[in-house]
Every structure is written in structure tokens, then in C-alpha cells.
Design an enzyme around this catalytic site. Structure first.
Site, mmCIF file in Angstrom:
data_model
loop_
_atom_site.group_PDB
_atom_site.id
_atom_site.type_symbol
_atom_site.label_atom_id
_atom_site.label_comp_id
_atom_site.label_asym_id
_atom_site.label_seq_id
_atom_site.Cartn_x
_atom_site.Cartn_y
_atom_site.Cartn_z
ATOM 1 N N CYS A 81 -21.973 -28.614 20.301
ATOM 2 C CA CYS A 81 -21.001 -27.530 20.285
ATOM 3 C C CYS A 81 -20.679 -27.206 18.830
ATOM 4 O O CYS A 81 -20.519 -28.112 18.009
ATOM 5 C CB CYS A 81 -19.745 -27.980 21.022
ATOM 6 S SG CYS A 81 -18.433 -26.746 21.040
ATOM 7 N N LEU A 82 -20.585 -25.909 18.508
ATOM 8 C CA LEU A 82 -20.315 -25.511 17.115
ATOM 9 C C LEU A 82 -18.945 -26.012 16.637
ATOM 10 O O LEU A 82 -18.733 -26.134 15.433
ATOM 11 C CB LEU A 82 -20.392 -23.992 16.967
ATOM 12 C CG LEU A 82 -21.798 -23.379 17.111
ATOM 13 C CD1 LEU A 82 -21.722 -21.861 17.031
ATOM 14 C CD2 LEU A 82 -22.754 -23.928 16.075
ATOM 15 N N HIS A 124 -20.885 -24.145 29.848
ATOM 16 C CA HIS A 124 -20.223 -24.691 28.656
ATOM 17 C C HIS A 124 -19.240 -23.658 28.080
ATOM 18 O O HIS A 124 -18.100 -23.988 27.746
ATOM 19 C CB HIS A 124 -21.311 -25.069 27.629
ATOM 20 C CG HIS A 124 -20.812 -25.596 26.318
ATOM 21 N ND1 HIS A 124 -21.096 -26.863 25.857
ATOM 22 C CD2 HIS A 124 -20.059 -25.021 25.339
ATOM 23 C CE1 HIS A 124 -20.533 -27.045 24.670
ATOM 24 N NE2 HIS A 124 -19.906 -25.937 24.324
ATOM 25 N N GLU A 125 -19.683 -22.397 27.985
ATOM 26 C CA GLU A 125 -18.836 -21.355 27.388
ATOM 27 C C GLU A 125 -17.654 -21.007 28.292
ATOM 28 O O GLU A 125 -16.546 -20.794 27.808
ATOM 29 C CB GLU A 125 -19.659 -20.096 27.079
ATOM 30 C CG GLU A 125 -20.803 -20.287 26.098
ATOM 31 C CD GLU A 125 -20.416 -21.027 24.825
ATOM 32 O OE1 GLU A 125 -19.272 -20.866 24.362
ATOM 33 O OE2 GLU A 125 -21.251 -21.792 24.309
ATOM 34 N N GLY A 140 -24.353 -20.141 21.885
ATOM 35 C CA GLY A 140 -23.196 -19.599 22.594
ATOM 36 C C GLY A 140 -21.953 -19.754 21.745
ATOM 37 O O GLY A 140 -21.887 -20.665 20.910
ATOM 38 N N HIS A 157 -14.952 -23.370 27.786
ATOM 39 C CA HIS A 157 -14.168 -23.039 26.582
ATOM 40 C C HIS A 157 -13.085 -22.013 26.907
ATOM 41 O O HIS A 157 -11.959 -22.115 26.423
ATOM 42 C CB HIS A 157 -15.055 -22.403 25.505
ATOM 43 C CG HIS A 157 -15.716 -23.365 24.562
ATOM 44 N ND1 HIS A 157 -15.007 -24.218 23.748
ATOM 45 C CD2 HIS A 157 -17.030 -23.588 24.285
ATOM 46 C CE1 HIS A 157 -15.854 -24.925 23.007
ATOM 47 N NE2 HIS A 157 -17.089 -24.572 23.315
ATOM 48 N N GLN A 202 -13.224 -20.246 19.862
ATOM 49 C CA GLN A 202 -13.862 -20.890 18.705
ATOM 50 C C GLN A 202 -13.724 -20.083 17.418
ATOM 51 O O GLN A 202 -14.007 -20.592 16.338
ATOM 52 C CB GLN A 202 -15.337 -21.166 18.998
ATOM 53 C CG GLN A 202 -15.528 -22.234 20.070
ATOM 54 C CD GLN A 202 -16.987 -22.453 20.373
ATOM 55 O OE1 GLN A 202 -17.590 -21.680 21.095
ATOM 56 N NE2 GLN A 202 -17.581 -23.490 19.799
HETATM 57 ZN ZN ZN Z 1 -18.892 -25.257 22.626
#
Ligand code: ZN
Length: 187
Positions: free
Chosen positions: A106-107, A148-149, A44, A152, A49
Site C-alpha cells: 500500500c502506498l 483494497h481501495e 490504486g 480505504h 490517501q
Molecule cells: Zn492502500
């Protein structure tokens, strides 16, 4: 491939702006986000991000890592692979009171994982890339990833859900990341 913003970059705390019209620019941004997510081996990615405060996220959960998620449209089970990669615009999520705990990464936080409690099942309303309404239910990893997304998109990060003991343990990692994230902005 776009650079993924690391923790410490203030864009990650920005609430995304609503997208009123799905323009060619938004479609291109979504395509680039999908490429970046795949190249980073993530499941995701949110607009914040890659440096945009927009209500836009992409998700792709391959069958190879997850057979347990379920998705329903109008209460009928559907094949998740048919909907991947998934683009969600202006998503709204309602979750069940019943929660499950699982480890997340998480990236924007390479090397950090945190146990997070989230709703077991969610109802999602969003627009797709054609500007058409999407309405579905999801559970498992898909449901967790969407929560999660969507966090963000509202400037909320998975570490915000960590208990005090976990926060203490990951503090040195976070401080190192914050320095890198801040260096990203000044470079
Ligand atoms: Zn994340």
C-alpha cells in the site's frame, strides 16, 4: 504530485463522504490522484490517501504486470486496458464467498507487505467521472485491488486483515511509519 498520507495520519481511518454531484473539482481531484498514483508506481489510490474523506478511488493495472485479471460487463468479457485508468465514485462491492490469499502492499505503508484473503470475484457498482453508472464483475488482481481501495474509502486498511503472527512481525515497521504519518500532520 500530491503527498501520499502515511499510516498514522488519522485521515486514513475516516469513512469517505458520498459524492452527490461530479463537479469540476472532483474531476480535477481524480486527475491529480491518477498522476500521483502513476508517479508513485502504485496500481490504486483512494481519496483518503491524499487527504480527502470522499468516496473516490482511482485504479490503473498495466497489462505489463498482470495478464490474469478478468472483467465482465453484462456477463460478457471485456478488455481491461480499455477501462484503465479507472475512476470509481461511491463504489459498492459484493464479493464471492470463495477467497484467495495474496501479498499486498500500500502506498501509505512503504516497505510493508501483508498476505490478505479476499473474495476471488466481485460485483462492482459505482459512478464514473461522467456521473454515469458503472456495473461490472472482476477477478484476479483487478478484483483484489478494487477491494483494497474500497476498504480505504471506509477507513479500513490492509493491515486490519493480517493474522496475529503477521501483526507481531510488522509491528516495529508500523510504529516507525506511525511516527512519520503523525509528523506529516503537524508539519
Ligand atoms: Zn492502500
Amino acid at each position: 504530485m500530491m503527498t501520499v498520507c502515511l499510516y498514522g495520519n488519522p485521515i486514513l481511518r475516516k469513512k469517505g463522504r458520498r459524492i452527490d454531484t461530479v463537479t469540476p473539482e472532483i474531476r480535477q481531484l481524480a486527475d491529480e490522484m491518477i498522476d500521483t498514483m502513476h508517479a508513485s508506481e502504485g496500481i490504486g489510490l483512494a481519496a483518503q490517501q491524499i487527504g480527502h474523506d470522499l468516496q473516490l478511488t482511482v485504479i490503473d493495472i498495466p497489462d505489463s504486470i498482470d495478464h490474469k485479471s478478468r472483467m465482465w460487463i453484462d456477463h460478457q468479457p471485456v478488455v481491461i486496458a480499455d477501462f484503465m485508468p479507472m475512476v470509481l465514485i461511491n463504489p459498492k462491492v459484493e464479493g464471492t464467498k470463495k477467497k484467495d490469499s495474496a501479498s499486498e502492499g500500500c502506498l501509505s505503508f512503504p516497505g510493508v507487505s501483508v498476505e490478505v484473503r479476499r473474495s476471488s470475484r466481485i460485483e462492482v457498482r459505482a459512478l464514473n467521472l461522467d456521473g454515469q453508472p458503472l456495473h461490472f464483475d472482476a477477478d484476479g488482481l483487478l478484483g483484489r485491488c478494487i477491494q483494497h481501495e474500497v476498504d480505504h474509502l471506509n477507513g479500513v486498511l490492509f493491515i486490519d486483515h493480517a493474522d496475529p503472527e503477521t501483526r507481531r512481525i510488522i509491528k516495529p515497521d508500523l510504529e516507525a511509519l506511525r511516527a512519520q504519518g503523525q509528523a506529516q500532520i503537524s508539519s
